[in-house]
Scaffold this active site. Structure first.
Site, PDB file in Angstrom:
ATOM      1  N   ASN A 144       0.863  -1.185   0.000  1.00 33.29           N
ATOM      2  CA  ASN A 144       0.000   0.000   0.000  1.00 33.29           C
ATOM      3  C   ASN A 144       0.898   1.232   0.000  1.00 33.29           C
ATOM      4  OD1 ASN A 144      -1.832   2.022   0.421  1.00 33.29           O
ATOM      5  ND2 ASN A 144      -2.465   1.352   2.469  1.00 33.29           N
ATOM      6  N   TRP A 145       1.013   1.856  -1.171  1.00 32.97           N
ATOM      7  CA  TRP A 145       1.931   3.001  -1.294  1.00 32.97           C
ATOM      8  C   TRP A 145       1.370   4.266  -0.659  1.00 32.97           C
ATOM      9  CZ3 TRP A 145       4.012   2.762  -7.059  1.00 32.97           C
ATOM     10  CH2 TRP A 145       4.659   1.521  -7.251  1.00 32.97           C
ATOM     11  N   LYS A 146       0.086   4.247  -0.321  1.00 28.21           N
ATOM     12  CA  LYS A 146      -0.579   5.432   0.257  1.00 28.21           C
ATOM     13  C   LYS A 146      -0.340   6.628  -0.666  1.00 28.21           C
ATOM     14  CE  LYS A 146      -0.259   3.206   4.718  1.00 28.21           C
ATOM     15  NZ  LYS A 146      -0.163   3.313   6.165  1.00 28.21           N
ATOM     16  N   HIS A 187      -9.627   1.050   4.840  1.00 29.75           N
ATOM     17  CA  HIS A 187      -8.335   1.235   5.521  1.00 29.75           C
ATOM     18  C   HIS A 187      -8.536   2.201   6.693  1.00 29.75           C
ATOM     19  CE1 HIS A 187      -4.222   2.416   6.355  1.00 29.75           C
ATOM     20  NE2 HIS A 187      -3.863   1.298   5.758  1.00 29.75           N
ATOM     21  N   GLU A 210      -6.877   4.575   7.748  1.00 30.23           N
ATOM     22  CA  GLU A 210      -6.669   6.001   7.434  1.00 30.23           C
ATOM     23  C   GLU A 210      -7.934   6.598   6.816  1.00 30.23           C
ATOM     24  OE1 GLU A 210      -2.973   5.459   5.347  1.00 30.23           O
ATOM     25  OE2 GLU A 210      -2.024   5.026   7.268  1.00 30.23           O
ATOM     26  N   GLU A 248      -5.328  -4.742  10.658  1.00 29.75           N
ATOM     27  CA  GLU A 248      -4.294  -3.735  10.880  1.00 29.75           C
ATOM     28  C   GLU A 248      -4.569  -2.967  12.171  1.00 29.75           C
ATOM     29  OE1 GLU A 248      -2.222  -2.626   6.969  1.00 29.75           O
ATOM     30  OE2 GLU A 248      -3.982  -1.368   7.112  1.00 29.75           O
ATOM     31  N   GLY A 293       2.622   2.506  10.759  1.00 31.35           N
ATOM     32  CA  GLY A 293       3.582   3.592  10.588  1.00 31.35           C
ATOM     33  C   GLY A 293       4.331   3.970  11.851  1.00 31.35           C
ATOM     34  N   SER A 317       3.607  -1.951  10.454  1.00 33.53           N
ATOM     35  CA  SER A 317       5.057  -1.979  10.674  1.00 33.53           C
ATOM     36  C   SER A 317       5.697  -3.310  10.301  1.00 33.53           C
ATOM     37  CB  SER A 317       5.390  -1.591  12.122  1.00 33.53           C
ATOM     38  OG  SER A 317       4.972  -0.250  12.371  1.00 33.53           O
ATOM     39  N   GLY A 328       2.912  -0.989   4.367  1.00 31.53           N
ATOM     40  CA  GLY A 328       2.917   0.422   4.014  1.00 31.53           C
ATOM     41  C   GLY A 328       4.327   0.892   3.708  1.00 31.53           C
ATOM     42  N   GLY A 329       4.972   1.503   4.707  1.00 25.46           N
ATOM     43  CA  GLY A 329       6.288   2.119   4.504  1.00 25.46           C
ATOM     44  C   GLY A 329       7.298   1.245   3.772  1.00 25.46           C
TER      45      GLY A 329
HETATM   46  P1  13P Z   1       3.090   0.508   7.718  1.00 21.37           P
HETATM   47  O1  13P Z   1       3.600  -0.770   7.123  1.00 21.37           O
HETATM   48  O2  13P Z   1       3.792   1.731   7.222  1.00 21.37           O
HETATM   49  O3  13P Z   1       2.979   0.438   9.206  1.00 21.37           O
HETATM   50  O4  13P Z   1       1.567   0.680   7.176  1.00 21.37           O
HETATM   51  C1  13P Z   1       0.689  -0.365   7.290  1.00 21.37           C
HETATM   52  C2  13P Z   1      -0.503  -0.052   6.498  1.00 21.37           C
HETATM   53  O5  13P Z   1      -1.295   0.811   6.826  1.00 21.37           O
HETATM   54  C3  13P Z   1      -0.719  -0.820   5.249  1.00 21.37           C
HETATM   55  O6  13P Z   1      -1.996  -0.589   4.744  1.00 21.37           O
END
Ligand code: 13P
Length: 256
Positions: free
Chosen positions: A14-16, A99, A101, A170, A176, A216, A237-238
């Protein structure tokens, strides 16, 4: 009856809201080079919406799949700024719904998540339903009630489990932050979610649904999650923005 051994793990990146167009194309090209044809894992990339067409073009003919990070619940119409699931057909195969977010930063309710799930299914795309665990739920022992509500409302009106359905667990506090859940804790939550799917759609569906852990996940800790019986991959994510780290996570899933 589908044996649990038959579940192929799936790793999502997930590149956000990250990466300019050229950087996105570079990452897509690199990932295709390293991960195309990797057996034992499904690889799914969720680039930002403007780069979905590029992702489709760069990955066409490979084993990597493209997902959208979000979609609206109407297929078309006067909804300025939104994207209908039907518009993603031919470009993306999957859509991420709910998600945390979206739920927290954009106020998306469980009702809206349900609307989106139904629209994604109606468009013939595969939903990835993300369910979160706010720290307040965790501290007050309400995690299971919260997960049940997100899953029940998200699946409302969906009478059979969508083909290829994926759930992403999640915990909000792990996203993050660099502070991942313990594998044992994540396993317990994923097992609980599998039970909810079985309750709703039957034991075969419970065995077949793929449940990812997200929060994470990195190249170092990924294998410890994949060793758990009810964790079928990760939503990353990251670390998904780093080609080497993401490839290492995908390889760890393939080896699990
Ligand atoms: P991180 O891997 O950056 O913690 O993000 C997780 C995430 O929200 C994937 O959708």
């Amino acid at each position: 009856m589908v044996s649990p051994m038959a579940r192929v793990p799936v790793v999502g990146g997930n590149w956000k809201m990250n990466l300019a167009r050229s950087a996105a194309r570079d990452l897509l090209t690199t990932l295709r080079g390293t991960l195309d044809g990797l057996e034992g894992v499904g690889v799914l990339l969720f680039p930002p919406a403007p780069w979905l067409g590029d992702a489709h073009d760069v990955l066409e003919g490979s084993s990597l799949r493209v997902g959208a990070q979000n979609a609206y619940w109407e297929q078309k119409g006067a909804f300025t700024g939104e994207v209908g699931p039907a518009m993603l057909q031919g470009t993306a195969t999957h859509v991420l719904v709910g998600h945390s977010e979206r739920r927290i930063l954009f106020g998306e309710t469980v009702w809206e998540t349900g609307q989106k799930m139904r629209a994604v299914c109606a468009a013939g795309l595969t939903p990835v339903l993300a369910v979160g665990e706010p720290l307040s739920d965790r501290r007050s022992g309400r995690t299971e009630a919260g997960l049940r509500r997100q899953l029940t409302e998200g699946m409302r009106g969906i009478t059979s489990m969508p083909e290829g359905f994926i759930v992403a667990y999640e915990p909000v506090w792990a996203i993050g932050t660099g502070e991942a859940a313990t594998p044992e804790d994540a396993q317990a939550r994923c097992k609980f979610l599998r039970g909810l799917i079985a309750e709703r759609y039957g034991d075969d569906a419970g065995e077949a649904v793929r449940i990812q852990y997200g929060g994470s996940v990195n190249a170092e800790n990924a294998a410890s999650f994949f060793a758990q019986p009810d964790i079928d991959g990760a939503l990353v994510g990251g670390a998904s923005l780093d080609a080497d780290a993401f490839a290492a996570i995908c390889r760890a899933a393939a080896a699990s």
